[in-house]
Design a protein around this motif. Structure first.
Motif, PDB file in Angstrom:
ATOM      1  N   LEU A  42       0.674  -1.063  -0.167  1.00 49.47           N
ATOM      2  CA  LEU A  42      -0.129   0.061   0.062  1.00 49.47           C
ATOM      3  C   LEU A  42       0.751   0.963  -0.262  1.00 49.47           C
ATOM      4  N   LEU A  43       1.337   1.610   0.787  1.00 49.76           N
ATOM      5  CA  LEU A  43       2.717   2.543   0.967  1.00 49.76           C
ATOM      6  C   LEU A  43       3.267   2.231  -0.522  1.00 49.76           C
ATOM      7  N   ALA A  44       3.671   1.567  -1.250  1.00 54.88           N
ATOM      8  CA  ALA A  44       4.814   1.139  -1.815  1.00 54.88           C
ATOM      9  C   ALA A  44       3.851   2.568  -3.526  1.00 54.88           C
ATOM     10  N   VAL A  45       2.555   1.671  -3.072  1.00 59.27           N
ATOM     11  CA  VAL A  45       1.571   2.311  -4.882  1.00 59.27           C
ATOM     12  C   VAL A  45       1.461   4.631  -4.131  1.00 59.27           C
ATOM     13  N   ALA A  46       1.518   4.144  -2.963  1.00 57.33           N
ATOM     14  CA  ALA A  46       1.389   5.574  -2.609  1.00 57.33           C
ATOM     15  C   ALA A  46       2.697   7.085  -2.608  1.00 57.33           C
ATOM     16  N   GLU A  47       3.729   5.784  -2.389  1.00 53.11           N
ATOM     17  CA  GLU A  47       4.044   6.527  -2.917  1.00 53.11           C
ATOM     18  C   GLU A  47       4.860   6.503  -4.607  1.00 53.11           C
ATOM     19  N   HIS A  48       4.927   5.444  -5.324  1.00 50.07           N
ATOM     20  CA  HIS A  48       5.465   6.015  -6.903  1.00 50.07           C
ATOM     21  C   HIS A  48       4.243   6.033  -8.053  1.00 50.07           C
ATOM     22  N   GLY A  49       2.847   6.302  -6.972  1.00 50.19           N
ATOM     23  CA  GLY A  49       1.599   6.922  -8.180  1.00 50.19           C
ATOM     24  C   GLY A  49       0.971   5.612  -8.544  1.00 50.19           C
ATOM     25  N   SER A  50       1.578   4.047  -9.427  1.00 53.93           N
ATOM     26  CA  SER A  50       1.165   3.134  -9.893  1.00 53.93           C
ATOM     27  C   SER A  50       1.260   2.048  -9.521  1.00 53.93           C
ATOM     28  N   ILE A  51       0.115   1.068  -9.511  1.00 48.85           N
ATOM     29  CA  ILE A  51       0.958  -0.668  -9.095  1.00 48.85           C
ATOM     30  C   ILE A  51       1.782  -0.953  -9.400  1.00 48.85           C
ATOM     31  N   GLY A  52       1.844  -0.653 -10.865  1.00 48.48           N
ATOM     32  CA  GLY A  52       3.227  -1.494 -11.977  1.00 48.48           C
ATOM     33  C   GLY A  52       3.778  -1.144 -11.127  1.00 48.48           C
ATOM     34  N   ALA A  53       4.493   0.485 -11.017  1.00 48.34           N
ATOM     35  CA  ALA A  53       5.848   0.740 -10.433  1.00 48.34           C
ATOM     36  C   ALA A  53       6.008   0.679  -8.823  1.00 48.34           C
ATOM     37  N   ALA A  54       5.206   0.705  -8.160  1.00 45.15           N
ATOM     38  CA  ALA A  54       5.448  -0.125  -6.377  1.00 45.15           C
ATOM     39  C   ALA A  54       6.089  -1.477  -6.938  1.00 45.15           C
ATOM     40  N   ALA A  55       4.924  -2.410  -7.956  1.00 46.39           N
ATOM     41  CA  ALA A  55       5.926  -4.137  -7.967  1.00 46.39           C
ATOM     42  C   ALA A  55       6.749  -3.780  -7.977  1.00 46.39           C
ATOM     43  N   ARG A  56       7.639  -3.067  -9.849  1.00 44.77           N
ATOM     44  CA  ARG A  56       8.724  -2.826  -9.681  1.00 44.77           C
ATOM     45  C   ARG A  56       9.361  -2.258  -8.569  1.00 44.77           C
ATOM     46  N   SER A  57       9.422  -1.602  -7.789  1.00 43.38           N
ATOM     47  CA  SER A  57      10.153  -1.053  -6.378  1.00 43.38           C
ATOM     48  C   SER A  57      10.130  -1.794  -5.436  1.00 43.38           C
ATOM     49  N   ILE A 102       8.642  -7.309  -7.858  1.00 40.93           N
ATOM     50  CA  ILE A 102       7.806  -8.151  -8.165  1.00 40.93           C
ATOM     51  C   ILE A 102       6.695  -7.629  -8.916  1.00 40.93           C
ATOM     52  N   GLN A 103       5.957  -9.152  -9.668  1.00 37.73           N
ATOM     53  CA  GLN A 103       5.361  -8.866 -10.581  1.00 37.73           C
ATOM     54  C   GLN A 103       4.332  -8.064 -10.498  1.00 37.73           C
ATOM     55  N   GLN A 104       3.472  -7.322 -11.553  1.00 38.16           N
ATOM     56  CA  GLN A 104       2.278  -7.079 -11.055  1.00 38.16           C
ATOM     57  C   GLN A 104       0.744  -7.020 -10.706  1.00 38.16           C
ATOM     58  N   PRO A 105       1.108  -8.475 -10.815  1.00 41.25           N
ATOM     59  CA  PRO A 105      -0.352  -8.732 -10.286  1.00 41.25           C
ATOM     60  C   PRO A 105      -0.439  -9.508  -9.271  1.00 41.25           C
ATOM     61  N   SER A 106       0.496  -9.777  -8.592  1.00 43.95           N
ATOM     62  CA  SER A 106       0.883  -9.847  -7.821  1.00 43.95           C
ATOM     63  C   SER A 106       0.818  -9.127  -5.916  1.00 43.95           C
ATOM     64  N   VAL A 107       0.478  -7.382  -6.877  1.00 44.69           N
ATOM     65  CA  VAL A 107       0.214  -6.325  -6.227  1.00 44.69           C
ATOM     66  C   VAL A 107      -1.433  -5.874  -6.092  1.00 44.69           C
ATOM     67  N   THR A 108      -1.620  -6.497  -7.741  1.00 44.63           N
ATOM     68  CA  THR A 108      -2.826  -5.796  -7.827  1.00 44.63           C
ATOM     69  C   THR A 108      -3.489  -6.845  -7.281  1.00 44.63           C
ATOM     70  N   ASP A 109      -3.312  -8.406  -6.821  1.00 47.21           N
ATOM     71  CA  ASP A 109      -4.374  -9.588  -6.062  1.00 47.21           C
ATOM     72  C   ASP A 109      -4.166  -8.785  -4.498  1.00 47.21           C
ATOM     73  N   ARG A 110      -3.056  -8.249  -4.177  1.00 49.08           N
ATOM     74  CA  ARG A 110      -3.047  -8.663  -2.569  1.00 49.08           C
ATOM     75  C   ARG A 110      -3.407  -7.336  -2.355  1.00 49.08           C
ATOM     76  N   LEU A 111      -3.936  -6.085  -3.229  1.00 51.74           N
ATOM     77  CA  LEU A 111      -4.718  -5.307  -3.050  1.00 51.74           C
ATOM     78  C   LEU A 111      -5.988  -5.251  -2.426  1.00 51.74           C
ATOM     79  N   GLN A 112      -5.561  -5.746  -3.601  1.00 51.11           N
ATOM     80  CA  GLN A 112      -7.712  -6.359  -3.658  1.00 51.11           C
ATOM     81  C   GLN A 112      -8.461  -6.904  -2.506  1.00 51.11           C
ATOM     82  N   ARG A 113      -7.000  -7.958  -2.005  1.00 48.41           N
ATOM     83  CA  ARG A 113      -7.546  -8.924  -0.878  1.00 48.41           C
ATOM     84  C   ARG A 113      -7.519  -8.266   0.184  1.00 48.41           C
ATOM     85  N   LEU A 114      -6.119  -7.016   0.426  1.00 53.79           N
ATOM     86  CA  LEU A 114      -6.517  -6.226   1.535  1.00 53.79           C
ATOM     87  C   LEU A 114      -7.412  -4.746   1.459  1.00 53.79           C
TER      88      LEU A 114
END
Lengths: 298, 298
Positions: A11-26, A29-41
């Motif tokens: 969540l913090l990575a998304v807040a900081e980088h402004g996009s889910i994909g950028a958060a994943a790169r930072s 890990i891969q973008q779908p992992s972040v998408t998935d986790r955020l949804q479950r969160l």
DNA sequence: ATGCACCCATAGACTCCCGCTATGGGAAGG
DNA sequence: CCTTCCCATAGCGGGAGTCTATGGGTGCAT
């Protein structure tokens, strides 16, 4: 179920980088992992935290609040990891630190986390003991830097005050003193069934010196001497007596109404926390960095 | 990998109950799970935390230290969960609270966690907004209790001061003011390219009133008005101007040397944080409890 | 207009974590 | 000696969480 730390990081990575994909790169890990986790969160918390759009993602107001709380959690976690890392490293480190229990438990983790930001490659080995032993460690070259409390100064060591705290008299909520109006007198305190740290600890030395300075007819004769703050708290809670502890150690217990503070008159229970190192050696490198963190943080 | 919260809970449970089996029972899981997890925790951290014996288990000194740090982490996590629970409950709760951003983000979670200890069944619904809206919510009966900052008082509302903080002027570390020796004057502050919260927020009102009281020739004409503390921090960090924020919001940033505080002369930036409720209604039940938590915690 | 580059979501496979049950060994106490 | 508490190990099953592959959407530049 508690919210897990990894999701909070994302969540913090998304807040900081402004996009889910950028958060994943930072986070490598891969973008779908972040998408998935955020949804479950979001499902788990029952809140909508992130506003997705084809051009990026921003936090919702609720997301901002949760992110701020998450920062606190992760900062506490960082301190734990920093402390553990310092405990683990035994010999292969650049900086050996010997610290009193109070400093090691309540202050050092923050300093270590700060140090990690300033110079990430500094390895710290931490030994926890009482103030007297810490001084001996530094004197004998078993530690490069020490942190002690209490009034004593030792020959052959340089010292610098890095913080101040005070001892607090605490009782269980049921105790008669918890409803006292007037502060304790010196005599009452000296005669009380005290539960304190052992001799040689900064906490104990501070108490004894303070009583003498305040003109008590004798130093405290404790009912119990224990080697850790947790043990003292437990003894106080079970009604075995009156505890004497650093304010750092009991802030949360006072707030949570598990312990009550008892005011004392005429006795100065403040004490200085000092960084110490061998006279002759100049404070430099990692040791100087850590002391700077300590001074800055107080 | 970060140490996960569940393992930390188990460590604390063992510390508290004195045996692995008892810890398992207190957590409503089976003993082998705890055994297994503790072993993996010790392997993961590279430390020996628990001393097993046929008559129970005690923490090693290192275990005590880790347990103390773990308490901090879990306490922060509790605050997050309490905050989230308050955000989630929308209508089915006993207590509707409307709070300004500063209070909601930095103080309320602790109060809510305390409240949860004192009366676990109280459901709190939290709405985050600025101070003016919070007052309106309470006035119109959309909230039972409000928390606001700033100098304004509203007709028809009772108020009680629950905490005090002060506004802080911050700049990025590279900014010229970060190396200033002398405090700012009123005029310098009023003329600065300020980045502040919007009108109607307690932070902004406090700033405007303070400037007027200090005899500034005009109220601040901000360069940027933003609706959240995070946005202001980000703008300051990218060098867009001088930020004005609650001390609560920037403590960690100052410690971590991401922001610098700039001293100000002759301007009183302290402000009171108040609980508010409708005149006529007497403060009672859950609302009274929460205010008590707030007062006690400060 | 037509790619292209970025955004995000979904589907399916695989791995490993983490809880469970069942069982066994060791120390104290009636 | 048998019970009762402690702890550890083994094997099993479900689900969490990662990956790759793919598809749809928007904005921008060629």
């Amino acid at each position: 179920m508690r919210t897990d730390l990894r999701s909070l990081e994302m969540l913090l990575a998304v807040a900081e980088h402004g996009s889910i994909g950028a958060a994943a790169r930072s986070l490598d890990i891969q973008q779908p992992s972040v998408t998935d986790r955020l949804q479950r969160l979001e499902r788990h918390l029952g809140l909508s935290l992130v506003e997705r759009s084809p051009r990026g993602s921003r936090l919702t107001p609720e997301g901002v609040a949760v992110a701020d709380w998450a920062r606190e959690v992760l900062s506490a976690s960082d301190q734990l990891e920093a402390g553990v890392a310092a405990l683990r490293r035994s010999h292969d480190s650049q900086l050996r630190v010997s610290a009193s229990l109070t400093v090691a438990e309540y202050l050092l983790p923050r300093w270590l986390a700060d140090l990690r930001l300033r110079s990430p490659d500094t390895g710290v080995a931490l030994r926890m003991c009482n103030s007297e032993q810490a001084a001996q460690d530094v004197l004998h070259g078993d530690a490069d830097l020490g942190f002690i409390e209490g009034p004593r100064t030792t020959r052959g060591l340089h010292a610098r005050v890095v913080a101040v705290d005070d001892l607090v008299i605490v009782v269980a909520p049921g105790h008669a003193w918890s409803r006292r109006r007037r502060p304790l007198t010196v005599t009452e305190l000296a005669d009380a069934p005290l539960i304190v740290r052992e001799k040689g600890s900064g906490t104990r030395d501070t108490l004894d010196h303070a009583l003498v300075r305040a003109g008590a007819h004798r130093t405290a004769t404790p009912r119990l001497e224990l080697g850790s703050t947790a043990a003292i708290k437990a003894a106080v809670l079970t009604g075995q007596g009156v505890g004497v502890l650093s304010r750092f150690a009991i802030i949360d217990d006072i707030r949570g109404a598990r312990l009550r503070e008892v005011a004392v008159d005429e006795v100065d229970l403040r004490r200085r926390l000092r960084a110490i190192w061998r006279s002759g050696t100049h404070l430099a490198g990692p040791a100087a960095e850590l002391v700077a963190c300590a001074v800055q943080s107080s």
